[in-house]
Design a protein around this motif. Structure first.
Motif: not given
Ligand code: SF4
Ligand code: FAD
Length: 502
Positions: A175, A178, A187, A189, A300
């Motif tokens: 992660c 983001s 992305s 993740r 996160v």
């Molecule tokens: S959207 Fe969620 S899982 Fe994806 S990189 Fe961002 S915080 Fe991490």
């Protein structure tokens, strides 16, 4: 072709061993178990396939492209609270925070005691599937470098307040922090089911009909032999060609707590238990105001949680970073004062609680087949809901917040550390609070008593053959934890047992 998306004309007819309706947490987990056994599988999904690079950045875009009916399902009761679910390949796993919590033993004990389901070996089977899911979906504790300031502040507040919290484990691989989970992880993740189990089923020879809401389950006598419906255009919502997906061995319904009971009812299952037992974790947030910038949109989306008040109070506390446009909708006022509040966004941390509510509602089909959720909070739940907000505010002050913004209609906009009794004595009218329902249970409950339940503990619909339910609607109680891990393991168990019948 293994993936058939919207078709304007020319009827589509496909056939396989199994048909699975819905590709979210439950549907994708059931489908992959069936496909791994060598069976052929057709997945029928109401929403479109979306590539991660095509996910919207904004809340508005996510509501338009990913949510069920633009997120316009609300509880019909004393308060109109949004019932949030997704409608695309991958279901709600695409827009959720990917928090992974193993099913605690007390849930299995309640299922057995109150509903006669489970029994020896049941919990162990669910936990084995959860081991497998954790391995396959890369479950890991959030890494320190992805936490961001909001989650770090919660850890600090927790250390001071003694809330016994923890860093959250999630279905995410590397992660990046983001903070975009609620709009879909561009992305890739986050391990939503559109990235793993759905493609695996296709690789194993399965088929997917997307933009294809199943309208009816097709029966021959009392045996389910498929589903039918009409394609819906993902932008215009206009109806296209008809489709029929026939199943030689079984039909799995995993269209969610709101849609599974409605689909069953439309298909002639009008038993009183279909749509009964709707339960939820209504949740709400309290902003903390900090002197230093928090920048909640870095880090996160959800990195810290506490279950300390689950047994006593029915509460789960969590951090939840929300995008600026969503935060603004919580900042009251107008003119210059409102603009100043918006400018202060960088100094806000949003933390939330979700309540293991005891209130029970129902789901029925409304106009055009849209689910109608009837649900009202009783006073006992409302008092615990309000107490949860006090806990969240306490945590903010323990972390060093200078003020909290409770967002309760009729109460002051901002409260200082000595003013928590204002929330504690706040109104018990749910209409004065902003809440959402994102964890849902029931509607096709499993149980031993055929008059009070829709399915048995193997997801088999009473009185029908070849028809299974494999999603959150199976759950006969409110589990008080983030439900995806339980839903997926339960769906896998239902699929494994269906295969054993053959
Ligand atoms: S959207 Fe969620 S899982 Fe994806 S990189 Fe961002 S915080 Fe991490
Ligand atoms: C914002 C948000 C955050 C959340 N965060 C977490 C979290 O971090 N951890 C956690 O454990 N839980 C979380 N949840 C809850 C979790 O995502 C859901 O409980 C879970 O996805 C429900 O699984 P399901 O299979 O029952 O339904 P869904 O995952 O919603 O899947 C149902 C699927 O069926 C499709 N469908 C509906 N009707 C039809 C039809 N007629 N024909 C064909 N297809 C149909 C839908 O389009 C959808 O794809 C969150 C929920 C929300 C809304």
């Amino acid at each position: 072709m293994s993936h058939v998306a919207y078709q304007e004309r020319g009827d589509v007819a496909v056939e396989a061993d199994y048909v699975v309706v819905g590709t979210g947490a439950g549907g994708a987990a059931a489908a992959v178990v069936l496909a791994r056994s060598g069976a052929s599988v057709i997945m029928v999904e109401a929403g479109p396939w979306r590539e991660p690079h095509d996910y919207a950045h904004s809340t508005y875009g996510a509501m338009r492209d990913m949510m069920d009916d633009w997120g316009s399902t609300f509880t019909m009761g004393r308060a109109l609270w949004p019932v949030v679910q997704a409608r695309l390949v991958g279901g709600t796993t695409v827009i959720n925070s990917a928090i992974c919590v193993r099913t605690p033993l007390d849930i299995f004990e309640e299922w057995q005691r109150d509903h006669g389901v489970g029994g020896p070996g049941f919990a162990e089977r669910i936990w084995r599937f959860q081991d497998q899911l954790e391995d396959e979906l890369c479950v890991a504790e959030t890494a320190p470098e992805s936490m961001g300031r909001s989650n770090q502040l919660a850890l600090k507040g927790d250390a001071a307040a003694g809330f016994d919290g923890h860093v959250i484990k999630r279905y995410a691989k590397g992660c990046l922090g983001s903070g975009q989970c609620l709009q879909g992880c561009r992305s890739m993740r986050k391990q939503s089911t559109n990235l793993n189990y759905v493609p695996e089923v296709l690789r194993r020879g399965g088929q997917l009909l997307s933009c294809a809401p199943a309208d009816r389950i097709v029966f021959e006598g009392t045996r389910a032999v498929g589903v039918s419906g009409r394609f819906i255009h993902p932008q215009t919502r206009s109806k296209g060609a008809r489709f029929t997906a026939r199943a030689r061995k079984g039909v799995f319904i995993a269209a969610s707590v709101t849609h599974s009971p409605v689909l069953l009812r439309r298909s002639g299952l009008t038993h009183a238990a279909v749509g009964a037992g709707f339960r939820a974790h209504p949740g709400t947030g309290v902003f903390g105001v900090y002197d230093e910038p928090v920048d909640q949109n870095f880090g996160v989306t959800q990195g810290w949680a506490s279950t300390r008040f689950r047994e006593d109070g029915g509460l789960k506390l969590e951090t939840l970073s929300i995008p600026m446009e969503m935060a603004i909708s919580r900042l009251a006022g107008g003119g210059r004062a409102f603009m100043e509040r918006i400018v202060g966004y960088r100094h806000l941390a949003m933390w939330v609680h979700a309540l293991r509510a005891r209130s029970v509602g129902s789901v029925r089909a409304g106009f055009g087949g849209k689910p109608i959720v009837r649900y009202s909070f009783d006073e006992y739940d409302m008092a615990r809901f309000r107490a949860g907000m006090v806990r969240v505010a306490e945590l903010h002050f323990a972390a060093g917040a200078t003020a909290v913004l409770p967002g309760i209609q009729g109460l002051p906009y901002s409260l200082g550390p000595g003013e928590l009794d204002v929330i504690a004595n706040g109104p018990l009218d749910p209409r004065r609070y902003v809440a959402i329902l994102s964890h849902l249970f029931g509607g096709c409950m499993m149980g031993a008593d055929v008059t009070r339940s829709v399915c048995d503990a193997r997801g088999r619909v009473h009185g029908r053959q070849g028809l299974y339910v494999a999603d959150a609607s199976l759950m006969p109680n409110n589990i008080g934890i983030n439900p995806q891990h339980t839903i997926m393991a339960l769906a896998m168990l239902v699929a494994e047992d269906a295969l054993a019948e053959r």
